[in-house]
Design a protein around this motif. Structure first.
Motif, PDB file in Angstrom:
ATOM      1  N   GLY A 227     -41.992  -0.062  11.814  1.00 22.59           N
ATOM      2  CA  GLY A 227     -42.792   1.039  12.380  1.00 22.59           C
ATOM      3  C   GLY A 227     -42.132   2.365  12.047  1.00 22.59           C
ATOM      4  N   GLY A 228     -42.201   3.293  13.003  1.00 25.06           N
ATOM      5  CA  GLY A 228     -41.512   4.573  12.805  1.00 25.06           C
ATOM      6  C   GLY A 228     -42.149   5.466  11.757  1.00 25.06           C
ATOM      7  N   GLY A 229     -43.471   5.361  11.583  1.00 23.42           N
ATOM      8  CA  GLY A 229     -44.171   6.071  10.508  1.00 23.42           C
ATOM      9  C   GLY A 229     -44.098   7.585  10.572  1.00 23.42           C
ATOM     10  N   SER A 242     -22.220   6.117   7.175  1.00 25.09           N
ATOM     11  CA  SER A 242     -21.914   4.694   6.956  1.00 25.09           C
ATOM     12  C   SER A 242     -23.096   3.938   6.325  1.00 25.09           C
ATOM     13  N   ILE A 243     -24.296   4.438   6.528  1.00 25.99           N
ATOM     14  CA  ILE A 243     -25.489   3.693   6.087  1.00 25.99           C
ATOM     15  C   ILE A 243     -25.587   3.640   4.563  1.00 25.99           C
ATOM     16  N   GLU A 244     -25.767   2.425   4.057  1.00 29.12           N
ATOM     17  CA  GLU A 244     -25.961   2.268   2.611  1.00 29.12           C
ATOM     18  C   GLU A 244     -27.447   2.152   2.279  1.00 29.12           C
ATOM     19  N   LYS A 245     -28.174   1.466   3.179  1.00 30.43           N
ATOM     20  CA  LYS A 245     -29.600   1.281   2.891  1.00 30.43           C
ATOM     21  C   LYS A 245     -30.418   1.146   4.183  1.00 30.43           C
ATOM     22  N   ILE A 246     -31.564   1.791   4.189  1.00 27.75           N
ATOM     23  CA  ILE A 246     -32.529   1.557   5.277  1.00 27.75           C
ATOM     24  C   ILE A 246     -33.813   1.033   4.638  1.00 27.75           C
ATOM     25  N   THR A 247     -34.286  -0.082   5.155  1.00 29.93           N
ATOM     26  CA  THR A 247     -35.606  -0.563   4.753  1.00 29.93           C
ATOM     27  C   THR A 247     -36.535  -0.236   5.918  1.00 29.93           C
ATOM     28  N   MET A 248     -37.576   0.518   5.627  1.00 23.92           N
ATOM     29  CA  MET A 248     -38.518   0.849   6.711  1.00 23.92           C
ATOM     30  C   MET A 248     -39.875   0.246   6.369  1.00 23.92           C
ATOM     31  N   VAL A 249     -40.444  -0.494   7.309  1.00 26.88           N
ATOM     32  CA  VAL A 249     -41.728  -1.151   7.057  1.00 26.88           C
ATOM     33  C   VAL A 249     -42.762  -0.621   8.053  1.00 26.88           C
ATOM     34  N   GLU A 250     -43.643   0.209   7.564  1.00 19.43           N
ATOM     35  CA  GLU A 250     -44.683   0.816   8.408  1.00 19.43           C
ATOM     36  C   GLU A 250     -46.037   0.270   7.948  1.00 19.43           C
ATOM     37  N   GLN A 265     -41.012  18.655  10.019  1.00 20.43           N
ATOM     38  CA  GLN A 265     -39.648  18.658  10.585  1.00 20.43           C
ATOM     39  C   GLN A 265     -39.263  17.290  11.147  1.00 20.43           C
ATOM     40  N   ILE A 266     -40.276  16.443  11.406  1.00 20.26           N
ATOM     41  CA  ILE A 266     -39.983  15.064  11.833  1.00 20.26           C
ATOM     42  C   ILE A 266     -39.971  14.160  10.597  1.00 20.26           C
ATOM     43  N   ALA A 267     -40.977  14.317   9.772  1.00 19.97           N
ATOM     44  CA  ALA A 267     -41.118  13.452   8.577  1.00 19.97           C
ATOM     45  C   ALA A 267     -40.364  14.054   7.400  1.00 19.97           C
ATOM     46  N   CYS A 268     -39.074  14.321   7.572  1.00 19.59           N
ATOM     47  CA  CYS A 268     -38.357  15.083   6.536  1.00 19.59           C
ATOM     48  C   CYS A 268     -37.421  14.213   5.701  1.00 19.59           C
ATOM     49  N   ALA A 269     -37.336  12.901   5.995  1.00 22.25           N
ATOM     50  CA  ALA A 269     -36.316  12.098   5.301  1.00 22.25           C
ATOM     51  C   ALA A 269     -36.922  11.049   4.374  1.00 22.25           C
ATOM     52  N   PHE A 270     -38.229  11.114   4.162  1.00 20.06           N
ATOM     53  CA  PHE A 270     -38.858  10.048   3.382  1.00 20.06           C
ATOM     54  C   PHE A 270     -38.393  10.006   1.915  1.00 20.06           C
ATOM     55  N   ASP A 271     -37.853  11.121   1.420  1.00 21.18           N
ATOM     56  CA  ASP A 271     -37.420  11.118   0.011  1.00 21.18           C
ATOM     57  C   ASP A 271     -35.950  10.754  -0.147  1.00 21.18           C
ATOM     58  N   ASN A 272     -35.281  10.440   0.932  1.00 29.03           N
ATOM     59  CA  ASN A 272     -33.857  10.106   0.840  1.00 29.03           C
ATOM     60  C   ASN A 272     -33.663   8.839  -0.007  1.00 29.03           C
ATOM     61  N   PRO A 273     -32.758   8.870  -1.004  1.00 31.52           N
ATOM     62  CA  PRO A 273     -32.597   7.702  -1.889  1.00 31.52           C
ATOM     63  C   PRO A 273     -32.104   6.443  -1.173  1.00 31.52           C
ATOM     64  N   LYS A 274     -31.525   6.590   0.017  1.00 32.37           N
ATOM     65  CA  LYS A 274     -31.069   5.393   0.746  1.00 32.37           C
ATOM     66  C   LYS A 274     -32.229   4.671   1.438  1.00 32.37           C
ATOM     67  N   LEU A 275     -33.404   5.317   1.435  1.00 33.36           N
ATOM     68  CA  LEU A 275     -34.541   4.743   2.157  1.00 33.36           C
ATOM     69  C   LEU A 275     -35.471   3.985   1.221  1.00 33.36           C
ATOM     70  N   LEU A 277     -38.992   2.625   1.514  1.00 31.46           N
ATOM     71  CA  LEU A 277     -40.163   2.674   2.396  1.00 31.46           C
ATOM     72  C   LEU A 277     -41.221   1.689   1.919  1.00 31.46           C
ATOM     73  N   ILE A 278     -41.556   0.767   2.799  1.00 31.37           N
ATOM     74  CA  ILE A 278     -42.553  -0.253   2.434  1.00 31.37           C
ATOM     75  C   ILE A 278     -43.745  -0.106   3.376  1.00 31.37           C
ATOM     76  N   VAL A 279     -44.931   0.019   2.800  1.00 35.21           N
ATOM     77  CA  VAL A 279     -46.123   0.085   3.649  1.00 35.21           C
ATOM     78  C   VAL A 279     -46.707  -1.322   3.723  1.00 35.21           C
ATOM     79  N   ASP A 280     -46.454  -1.964   4.836  1.00 36.54           N
ATOM     80  CA  ASP A 280     -46.869  -3.365   4.977  1.00 36.54           C
ATOM     81  C   ASP A 280     -46.726  -3.775   6.451  1.00 36.54           C
TER      82      ASP A 280
END
Ligand code: SPD
Length: 428
Positions: A227-229, A242-250, A265-275, A277-280
């Motif tokens: 979630g967390g869309g 410390s975070i190497e990878k975040i998988t987010m599934v919205e 200002q809330i949706a500001c991290a979607f382009d971060n290379p550690k993320l 993002l999977i829409v599913d």
């Protein structure tokens, strides 16, 4: 017919567009415009949406009022056009008929205040009236009173909103809207429930992220967010090096699109290379996840109505447990012990069954824009981790200061796990 003080048109609009009939903001705009088109001076408008269906509202005009009650499920609106003076209310009638796409209607016109039946009092109000008219002519004089309400059958939270609708799309899963409130700025609503607002989102997003992150310390490397869309949770998580990878599934691309555009200002991290993002569907993602993969799983879902219902099932949490490493933390949006005590306690019993009673914790925090204001995150812990002990308080304090956090701090982390007696009873 003799002379009368007012004219009252009682209108039945039938076969109207049901979506329009359930939209307080657009009905308010249409009613105000209908008044203006007929030459009225608008003083005030008050509109209210009833969950799940219906709108009631009044536009007070210098020449009397326009009122409406809608039944969207019947495509029906009962409208009163009450006017006095020279105003031609039939102009308002024609305009509203078009706005509501009504193809079947009827109207009764009545004279109100027949002067044959009245006796005029003999006092002079003309000077008072002239003074009042000066303020009514001021374009800023009219006030709007339109309310968004998030409620169940017994309780509600209402926010007065400006009438601005920035986004309104029915996705395959839910109605996604971005509205604007006076007190809390823009807000994201899903199917008429408040998800987040510009002014208090930090309460939720800081608390869902940092307590678990500081408990895991440098071991928080591989994270899964379900979630967390709106993007607030990943924004907070990515403050930690410390975070190497975040998988987010919205599940809903529309939520991401709306928030990127209107809540940057809330949706500001979607382009971060550690993320990643999977829409599913997060529920099947967890079901198919490799066992013992994640240090932290965060379930940042909506309420258990619609697409988020499965995020409260026993099977889902069993799968989360399996996907966590032997030392890991699950954090879930835990609902409110006041607003929806049943779901709150059921989730707690589910987590106890899966993680064990001593490995399940609840943290309470305040969100002014959620019904009752009292909300929770529920935790399941695997391995030897203690959310109530902060290993390095100085490190937390430095982080809080540097990142300018506005809700979370080391005291709040500990204090949030202290439960009122009624909550203890709910989960006993
Ligand atoms: N009733 C509100 C429940 C909150 C659900 N999640 C909010 C999403 C914020 N990222």
């Amino acid at each position: 017919m003799g002379k009368a003080l007012g004219n009252h048109i009682l209108v039945e609009f039938m076969n109207c567009d049901p979506r329009v009939m359930n939209d307080a903001a657009s009905i308010e705009r249409d009613m105000v415009e209908a008044a203006k088109k007929a030459g009225a001076t608008v003083i005030n408008s008050t509109f209210h949406h009833f969950s799940p269906f219906g709108v009631s509202g009044v536009v007070v005009i210098q020449e009397s009022h326009l009122a409406i009650h809608t039944w969207p499920e019947w495509g029906y609106a009962a409208v009163d056009l009450f006017t006095c003076g020279e105003m031609d209310a039939w102009i308002s009638f024609d305009y509203l008929k078009k706005c509501f796409s009504s193809d079947s209607y009827s109207a009764i016109e009545l004279k109100r205040g027949s002067v044959n039946l009245l006796k005029r009092n003999d006092f002079d109000i003309s000077s008072i009236r002239t003074k009042a008219q000066e303020s009514w002519k001021n374009p800023d004089f009219s006030t709007r009173n339109v309310w968004f309400t998030d409620k169940d059958q017994d309780q509600a939270l209402s926010l007065r909103f400006t009438g601005e609708v920035f986004h309104d799309v029915q996705s395959p899963f839910q109605r996604v809207r971005i509205l604007e409130s006076y007190k809390y700025g823009k807000l994201l609503t899903l199917d008429d429930m408040v998800m987040t607002t510009e002014k208090d989102e930090f309460h939720y997003h800081e608390m869902i992220s940092h307590s678990a992150m500081f408990t895991l310390g440098d071991n928080a490397k591989n994270i899964l967010v379900i979630g967390g869309g709106d993007g607030g949770t990943v924004r907070e998580l990515l403050r930690h090096d410390s975070i190497e990878k975040i998988t987010m599934v919205e599940i809903d691309q529309e939520v991401i699109t709306a928030c990127k555009k209107h809540l940057p200002q809330i949706a500001c991290a979607f382009d971060n290379p550690k993320l990643d993002l999977i829409v599913d569907d997060g529920i099947s993602f967890v079901k198919n996840a490799k066992p013992k993969t994640y240090d932290l799983i965060i379930v940042d879902g909506s309420d258990p109505i619609g697409p988020a219902e499965g995020l409260f099932s026993v099977e889902f949490y069993r799968n989360c447990y399996a996907a966590l490493k032997d030392t890991g933390i699950l954090v879930s949006q835990g609902e409110s012990p006041k607003f929806n005590d049943k779901v709150f306690s059921e989730l707690n019993f589910t987590l106890k069954e899966i993680f064990g009673a001593d490995k399940t914790k609840i943290s309470l925090f305040f969100v002014p824009t959620y019904p009752t204001g009292m909300w929770s995150f529920q935790y399941g812990i695997k391995g030897d981790l203690d959310l109530l002990k902060i290993a390095d308080v100085a490190k937390v304090d430095k982080f809080v200061k540097e990142k300018k956090l506005r809700y979370y701090n080391s005291d709040i982390q500990i204090a949030s796990f202290a439960l009122p007696n009624f909550v203890k009873e709910l989960i006993a």
